[in-house]
Design an enzyme around this catalytic site. Structure first.
Site, PDB file in Angstrom:
ATOM      1  N   GLU A   1       0.879  -1.172   0.000  1.00  0.00           N
ATOM      2  CA  GLU A   1       0.000   0.000   0.000  1.00  0.00           C
ATOM      3  C   GLU A   1       0.913   1.218   0.000  1.00  0.00           C
ATOM      4  O   GLU A   1       1.617   1.488   0.963  1.00  0.00           O
ATOM      5  CB  GLU A   1      -0.884  -0.031   1.254  1.00  0.00           C
ATOM      6  CG  GLU A   1      -1.805   1.154   1.390  1.00  0.00           C
ATOM      7  CD  GLU A   1      -2.513   1.184   2.760  1.00  0.00           C
ATOM      8  OE1 GLU A   1      -2.508   0.172   3.482  1.00  0.00           O
ATOM      9  OE2 GLU A   1      -3.041   2.253   3.102  1.00  0.00           O
TER      10      GLU A   1
ATOM     11  N   ASP B   1      -4.742   9.949   9.519  1.00  0.00           N
ATOM     12  CA  ASP B   1      -3.433   9.458   9.942  1.00  0.00           C
ATOM     13  C   ASP B   1      -2.979  10.003  11.288  1.00  0.00           C
ATOM     14  O   ASP B   1      -3.189  11.164  11.603  1.00  0.00           O
ATOM     15  CB  ASP B   1      -2.380   9.785   8.881  1.00  0.00           C
ATOM     16  CG  ASP B   1      -2.503   8.866   7.688  1.00  0.00           C
ATOM     17  OD1 ASP B   1      -2.583   7.638   7.909  1.00  0.00           O
ATOM     18  OD2 ASP B   1      -2.559   9.355   6.550  1.00  0.00           O
TER      19      ASP B   1
END
Lengths: 297, 403
Positions: free
Chosen positions: A86, A97
């Site tokens: 990924e 995040d």
């Protein structure tokens, strides 16, 4: 060290699976959309299941600490037991995040990362590995690049698809059409809070796998993988999911093993990014190899 | 369909929900609670009661004749949201959302703030309702608006300085969204402007509609007709949507939104999102956005922390595209001169944000002339800005400060 990990099933070539030519008419577009291709990602997941507990999916951002090193680090993932890569595209406002990945992607941007380098990295990596590689991108960079152009260039670079953390299927009409046309997998997220109807929609619109968010939170290592993950995977299976991978909070081989006892794949990011930041490519390789022990039967 | 009837989630091609799946259930729950509240007499009575006894509504209309002399002699009327409790329009939305949060069983309020006005209003509501409160504020803003940081802490809120990115409002919103994703079960994100994912743009607008509804009736009563123009400053755009909304379907009323142009809209240092940006996705909605070729958000600059934001609410983007509202840039210097002018001609010190609208009205009045009536949303008071203004005009007495 074993020779570079080769996926047990040869990935289906994009070139034979689907044409990259833009359909000339609406009818042709509809026909392309109906084309049932074999997902390279789903094939990889099935193949791993046959010989191990399941797949290890490794995340690293492009351009951190620099473009060349990020390519080497991604290749090192493939050589050390990671089954799907990924590749994160740095973005200025990464709301999904945690601090480790934020720091790395903001450093990449400060270092001059350009979107075009994402495709360069994708092409360089897919030329050297035999496992599927997907992008992970927030939506605005894709919009600004042009959704159709993005899909075309991603496929041309050998990419298998994309994970879209801030694009829900409800808003994804353009991406659905572009990914169908380009023969790309599209991976939507499912959360413990999602209703059954939304899980069904995530399953029917995703291709490759459904990304089950293990916990209510953002990326980053956690001591325990939330029990909610197992319940979510079970609900996704009831909703018809054939491939479900769990991410967010997974940072050890033991957690990988635990997740793979009920899911098809375990997604690991922050601990790999931390290894890269602290010990370079060698540390990423060692961390990946250690995490991969969690996939052994 | 009337322009006033837009209910979202889309305004033309703008708006929507571009957020992680983890937040969708909370947004659905919020939308359902808000939709129910709109027609619930008990909710409406509680909010109206708070506005009458706590906020201080209806807010006044003040005609500013000495200021008008500098604005082409046009008749200038101020809608005095600065006189609300906590010092700005922000309290209108905060009280509405706080009641909804309590109905949803949430015990914790989180908010982003730029100038600190929204953070102060949220901390105030949390104190009033006995809720926990966390306010995210960019580190740059905690420094330039330190008085508001002290106010929030005094009110019992935890203020978390945000040190990522540009360390201003944009990054405070990112942190608040991350907090919400992790704590959505007991937490309501009390978003302070008409931006963000649906239902925030419509809900925040609706809680501020009272500004325009009151002002429309007040101007009619005072002058016997509707104003020729209505003006407001635009950062995220909540005070502007609040006063514009009542006039959207009055074709003879021109609407003006003044954006922060920092050093100048043609320099790299500005926050003139509609003037200089292009459509993109940020903080959960599609709208105009200051961004580079790759879609990376560009840092904005303004002397006013509350307008220092590279995005804008989606309804504004739509109103700009259809030509209903004119959006114009105002520089730091223009705004600061207007702040001083209103202070010296009328004895009213406006917030620096609000001063952008006043600067716009000075130019607008000259164009429209002495027969025109211009309604301005005086969205906030300038107490919080005394350090910035003191430094800007060199009126801080440093010797005295050391005594």
């Amino acid at each position: 060290m074993a020779s570079p990990a080769v996926s047990d099933a040869a990935p289906v070539s994009h070139e034979t699976a689907v044409s990259h030519e833009a359909p000339a008419t609406a009818a042709a577009a509809a026909a392309a959309a109906d084309y049932q291709r074999v997902s390279t990602i789903e094939a990889a997941l099935v193949a791993r299941k046959a010989v191990s507990r399941g797949a290890l999916i490794g995340y690293l951002p492009v351009g951190f600490p620099d473009l060349a090193t990020s390519i080497e680090a991604a290749v090192a993932l493939a050589e050390n037991g990671v089954d799907i890569i990924e590749l994160g595209l740095p973005y200025s406002d990464p709301v999904m995040d945690g601090p480790v990945i934020q720091k790395a992607t903001l450093a990449a941007l400060a270092g001059g990362f350009r979107l075009s380098q994402g495709f360069e990295a994708m092409a360089a990596i897919t030329a050297r590995v035999d496992i599927p590689v997907v992008f992970m991108s927030y939506w605005n960079p894709v919009v600004q690049y042009g959704v159709e152009r993005f899909a075309t260039d991603l496929a041309a670079a050998g990419g298998a698809g994309m994970i879209t953390p801030d694009l829900i299927p409800d808003e994804a009409a353009a991406w659905m059409a572009a990914s169908d046309r380009a023969g790309l997998d599209r991976i939507f997220l499912a959360a413990p809070s999602s209703t059954d109807a939304r899980l069904s929609n995530a399953v029917s619109t995703s291709r490759g796998f459904v990304y089950a968010v293990s916990t209510m939170g953002i990326t980053g290592a956690r001591a325990d993988v939330d029990a909610a993950a197992q319940g979510l995977v079970a609900r996704l299976r009831t909703a018809g999911a054939t491939s479900t991978c769990v991410g967010v909070g997974i940072s050890s081989a033991e957690q990988v093993r635990e997740v793979l006892s009920y899911a098809d794949g375990a997604i690991v990011g922050s601990v790999l990014v931390k290894a890269l930041a602290e010990g370079g490519v060698a540390a990423v390789a060692a961390t990946a190899a250690e995490l991969a022990t969690g996939t052994k039967l | 369909m009337a322009l006033r009837d837009e209910l979202g989630p889309y305004f033309g091609e703008y708006g929507g929900r571009f957020v992680p799946e983890s937040l969708i259930e909370a947004l659905d729950e919020l939308e359902a609670a808000y939709t129910a509240a709109k027609t619930d007499p008990e909710f409406q009575a509680e909010l109206a009661g708070l506005h009458a006894s706590y906020t201080g509504r209806p807010s006044l209309i003040t005609e500013v004749k000495r200021f008008s002399e500098h604005a082409g002699g046009a008749r200038v009327l101020l809608k005095r949201e600065d006189l609300n409790h906590t010092g700005s329009h922000k309290i209108n939305n905060v009280l509405g959302q706080a009641i909804i949060a309590r109905r949803l069983g949430k015990t914790r309020l989180i908010a982003e703030t730029g100038a600190g006005q929204h953070g102060v209003a949220t901390a105030t509501a949390a104190a009033l309702f006995g809720m926990e409160c966390v306010v995210y504020m960019g580190q740059v803003d905690t420094e330039r608006q330190s008085l508001n940081v002290a106010r929030m802490r005094l009110l019992g809120a935890e203020v978390i300085p945000v040190t990522t990115g540009s360390r201003t409002l944009k990054d405070a919103i990112n942190e608040a969204l991350r907090d919400w994703v992790a704590n959505v079960e007991n937490t309501h994100y009390l978003l302070g402007t008409v931006a963000g994912p649906h239902p925030f743009p419509v809900m925040v607008r609706d809680f501020h509609r009272i500004i325009g509804e009151e002002a429309r009736a007040q101007v009619l009563a005072l002058t016997g007709k509707l104003p020729d123009a209505v003006a407001a400053c635009v950062g995220g755009g909540s005070n502007a949507m609040g006063i514009f909304h009542a006039f959207l379907d009055d074709p003879d009323v021109a609407l003006f939104g003044y954006e922060a142009a920092g050093d100048g809209a043609d320099t790299p240092r500005h926050a003139a999102t509609i003037t200089k940006g292009r459509p993109g996705v940020l903080h959960g909605a599609r709208s105009y956005l200051l961004q580079d070729e790759d879609g990376q958000t560009v840092e904005s600059h303004s002397i006013s922390a509350g307008l220092d934001y590279p995005g804008v609410g989606p309804e504004h983007s739509w109103l700009a595209d259809i030509g209903r509202v004119n959006y114009l840039p105002i520089t730091d210097d223009q705004a600061m001169n207007a702040l001083r002018l209103l202070s010296r001609t009328e004895g009213i010190i406006p917030a620096i944000e609000t001063a952008h609208a006043l600067a716009g009205v000075i130019e607008l009045g000259k164009k429209l002339g002495p027969d025109a009536v211009i309604l301005v949303n005086l969205s906030g008071r300038g107490d919080k800005d005394m350090v910035t203004a003191g430094n800007y005009f060199g009126v801080l007495d440093t010797d005295a400060a050391q005594l």
